[in-house]
Design a protein around this motif. Structure first.
Motif, PDB file in Angstrom:
ATOM      1  N   THR A 110      44.101 -11.409  14.075  1.00 39.81           N
ATOM      2  CA  THR A 110      43.496 -11.165  15.390  1.00 39.81           C
ATOM      3  C   THR A 110      42.464 -12.202  15.806  1.00 39.81           C
ATOM      4  O   THR A 110      42.092 -12.246  16.969  1.00 39.81           O
ATOM      5  CB  THR A 110      42.804  -9.785  15.434  1.00 39.81           C
ATOM      6  OG1 THR A 110      41.724  -9.776  14.507  1.00 39.81           O
ATOM      7  CG2 THR A 110      43.778  -8.667  15.135  1.00 39.81           C
ATOM      8  N   PRO A 128      53.921 -11.472  21.414  1.00 37.91           N
ATOM      9  CA  PRO A 128      53.288 -11.336  22.738  1.00 37.91           C
ATOM     10  C   PRO A 128      52.910  -9.893  23.075  1.00 37.91           C
ATOM     11  O   PRO A 128      51.899  -9.643  23.727  1.00 37.91           O
ATOM     12  CB  PRO A 128      54.355 -11.869  23.701  1.00 37.91           C
ATOM     13  CG  PRO A 128      55.219 -12.759  22.873  1.00 37.91           C
ATOM     14  CD  PRO A 128      55.206 -12.165  21.491  1.00 37.91           C
ATOM     15  N   PHE A 129      53.703  -8.947  22.582  1.00 36.25           N
ATOM     16  CA  PHE A 129      53.429  -7.529  22.850  1.00 36.25           C
ATOM     17  C   PHE A 129      52.293  -7.017  21.967  1.00 36.25           C
ATOM     18  O   PHE A 129      51.419  -6.286  22.424  1.00 36.25           O
ATOM     19  CB  PHE A 129      54.702  -6.699  22.645  1.00 36.25           C
ATOM     20  CG  PHE A 129      55.818  -7.131  23.539  1.00 36.25           C
ATOM     21  CD1 PHE A 129      55.860  -6.734  24.864  1.00 36.25           C
ATOM     22  CD2 PHE A 129      56.817  -7.973  23.068  1.00 36.25           C
ATOM     23  CE1 PHE A 129      56.874  -7.152  25.707  1.00 36.25           C
ATOM     24  CE2 PHE A 129      57.841  -8.400  23.900  1.00 36.25           C
ATOM     25  CZ  PHE A 129      57.872  -7.991  25.221  1.00 36.25           C
ATOM     26  N   THR A 130      52.303  -7.402  20.687  1.00 35.20           N
ATOM     27  CA  THR A 130      51.249  -6.913  19.797  1.00 35.20           C
ATOM     28  C   THR A 130      49.905  -7.565  20.126  1.00 35.20           C
ATOM     29  O   THR A 130      48.867  -6.933  19.951  1.00 35.20           O
ATOM     30  CB  THR A 130      51.613  -7.144  18.317  1.00 35.20           C
ATOM     31  OG1 THR A 130      51.853  -8.531  18.078  1.00 35.20           O
ATOM     32  CG2 THR A 130      52.844  -6.336  17.928  1.00 35.20           C
ATOM     33  N   VAL A 131      49.929  -8.798  20.606  1.00 27.91           N
ATOM     34  CA  VAL A 131      48.680  -9.430  21.034  1.00 27.91           C
ATOM     35  C   VAL A 131      48.083  -8.644  22.188  1.00 27.91           C
ATOM     36  O   VAL A 131      46.879  -8.374  22.223  1.00 27.91           O
ATOM     37  CB  VAL A 131      48.914 -10.908  21.423  1.00 27.91           C
ATOM     38  CG1 VAL A 131      47.735 -11.470  22.195  1.00 27.91           C
ATOM     39  CG2 VAL A 131      49.174 -11.747  20.179  1.00 27.91           C
ATOM     40  N   ARG A 132      48.929  -8.227  23.104  1.00 25.15           N
ATOM     41  CA  ARG A 132      48.436  -7.523  24.295  1.00 25.15           C
ATOM     42  C   ARG A 132      48.049  -6.077  24.009  1.00 25.15           C
ATOM     43  O   ARG A 132      47.045  -5.588  24.517  1.00 25.15           O
ATOM     44  CB  ARG A 132      49.498  -7.567  25.390  1.00 25.15           C
ATOM     45  CG  ARG A 132      49.027  -6.930  26.656  1.00 25.15           C
ATOM     46  CD  ARG A 132      49.913  -7.219  27.804  1.00 25.15           C
ATOM     47  NE  ARG A 132      49.349  -6.568  28.989  1.00 25.15           N
ATOM     48  CZ  ARG A 132      49.838  -6.708  30.173  1.00 25.15           C
ATOM     49  NH1 ARG A 132      50.879  -7.483  30.371  1.00 25.15           N
ATOM     50  NH2 ARG A 132      49.300  -6.080  31.185  1.00 25.15           N
ATOM     51  N   TRP A 133      48.847  -5.374  23.213  1.00 27.21           N
ATOM     52  CA  TRP A 133      48.633  -3.933  23.060  1.00 27.21           C
ATOM     53  C   TRP A 133      48.152  -3.495  21.682  1.00 27.21           C
ATOM     54  O   TRP A 133      47.907  -2.309  21.463  1.00 27.21           O
ATOM     55  CB  TRP A 133      49.905  -3.177  23.422  1.00 27.21           C
ATOM     56  CG  TRP A 133      50.168  -3.199  24.900  1.00 27.21           C
ATOM     57  CD1 TRP A 133      49.378  -2.657  25.876  1.00 27.21           C
ATOM     58  CD2 TRP A 133      51.259  -3.809  25.561  1.00 27.21           C
ATOM     59  NE1 TRP A 133      49.916  -2.900  27.112  1.00 27.21           N
ATOM     60  CE2 TRP A 133      51.082  -3.610  26.957  1.00 27.21           C
ATOM     61  CE3 TRP A 133      52.367  -4.521  25.136  1.00 27.21           C
ATOM     62  CZ2 TRP A 133      51.968  -4.075  27.895  1.00 27.21           C
ATOM     63  CZ3 TRP A 133      53.256  -4.983  26.083  1.00 27.21           C
ATOM     64  CH2 TRP A 133      53.053  -4.764  27.449  1.00 27.21           C
ATOM     65  N   CYS A 134      47.996  -4.397  20.765  1.00 28.73           N
ATOM     66  CA  CYS A 134      47.558  -4.024  19.413  1.00 28.73           C
ATOM     67  C   CYS A 134      46.343  -4.842  18.987  1.00 28.73           C
ATOM     68  O   CYS A 134      46.297  -5.406  17.883  1.00 28.73           O
ATOM     69  CB  CYS A 134      48.698  -4.196  18.412  1.00 28.73           C
ATOM     70  SG  CYS A 134      50.127  -3.155  18.736  1.00 28.73           S
ATOM     71  N   GLY A 141      45.116  -7.753  19.820  1.00 29.96           N
ATOM     72  CA  GLY A 141      45.209  -9.193  19.611  1.00 29.96           C
ATOM     73  C   GLY A 141      45.971  -9.598  18.368  1.00 29.96           C
ATOM     74  O   GLY A 141      45.894 -10.745  17.934  1.00 29.96           O
ATOM     75  N   HIS A 151      48.577 -10.971  15.949  1.00 34.60           N
ATOM     76  CA  HIS A 151      49.680 -11.934  15.909  1.00 34.60           C
ATOM     77  C   HIS A 151      50.570 -11.588  14.717  1.00 34.60           C
ATOM     78  O   HIS A 151      50.187 -11.854  13.573  1.00 34.60           O
ATOM     79  CB  HIS A 151      49.154 -13.358  15.765  1.00 34.60           C
ATOM     80  CG  HIS A 151      48.415 -13.852  16.953  1.00 34.60           C
ATOM     81  ND1 HIS A 151      47.114 -13.488  17.227  1.00 34.60           N
ATOM     82  CD2 HIS A 151      48.806 -14.676  17.954  1.00 34.60           C
ATOM     83  CE1 HIS A 151      46.730 -14.085  18.350  1.00 34.60           C
ATOM     84  NE2 HIS A 151      47.727 -14.799  18.806  1.00 34.60           N
TER      85      HIS A 151
END
Length: 195
Positions: free
Chosen positions: A100, A144-150, A152, A154
């Motif tokens: 993160t 890209p999804f986990t960065v946005r919703w989890c 940050g 990677h």
């Protein structure tokens, strides 16, 4: 080629993480301490200091720290800029944090800076699959999804090269895969090194 690391379940990973973190001694800095999930794994004799940039988590972390007998107030800071003097802690702990941070190298340089000579860094991270092309592709697609919703996160990082570059010595590395249905096994890296 498939991953060659041992495949374990969530309970076995919990036990492995607790045993890894239990090695922390003396003045301990926990980077990205979250809500204090690791308190039960620490030796009660340590002097705990926590770093947590999320204000909401810091409130809960402060309360849990007091419940576990730690007097230190969690620091509002990021791993890339630790507000502690050089050579001021004996152990740095981070679990699922390097995924993160905005700068892995800067975070590791800071961890090394605050450690006393011979101090220990203990890390647990989920990492990019080292041998499975299919799983790596899934991790790249999910990032890209986990960065946005989890927070940050990677999914496609593997900090091992950065750890080598940071100059830690007496390194111990353990890799396992965690079975997490319905998802493919998640590769986990456990790392111990000395400053």
């Amino acid at each position: 080629m498939s991953d060659m690391q041992p495949l374990i379940g969530d309970d076995a990973l919990d036990d492995l993480e607790r045993a890894w973190i239990a090695r922390a001694r003396g003045r301990v800095l926990e980077i990205g301490a979250g809500r204090g999930e690791n308190f039960g794994a620490f030796d009660p004799k340590i002097q705990w200091h926590g770093l947590e940039p999320d204000a909401g988590r810091r409130v809960e972390l402060a309360q849990r720290a007091r419940e576990w007998g730690h007097e230190a107030v969690p620091l509002d800071a990021v791993a890339e800029r630790i507000p502690l003097p050089a050579a001021s802690v004996d152990t740095v702990v981070a679990t699922y944090v390097l995924c993160t941070v905005s700068g892995v190298r800067a975070a590791l340089e800071e961890a090394r800076r605050v450690l006393v000579p011979g101090g220990t860094v203990l890390l647990v991270e989920h990492v990019l699959a080292p041998h499975s092309r299919t799983l790596r592709a899934l991790q790249h697609a999910a990032t890209p999804f986990t960065v946005r919703w989890c927070g940050g996160c990677h999914q496609d990082r593997d900090p091992l090269a950065e750890l080598h570059a940071a100059g830690f010595t007496d390194v111990a590395v353990r890799r396992v895969r965690v079975h997490d249905r319905p998802l493919p096994p998640i590769p986990i890296l456990l790392y111990e090194g000395r400053a």
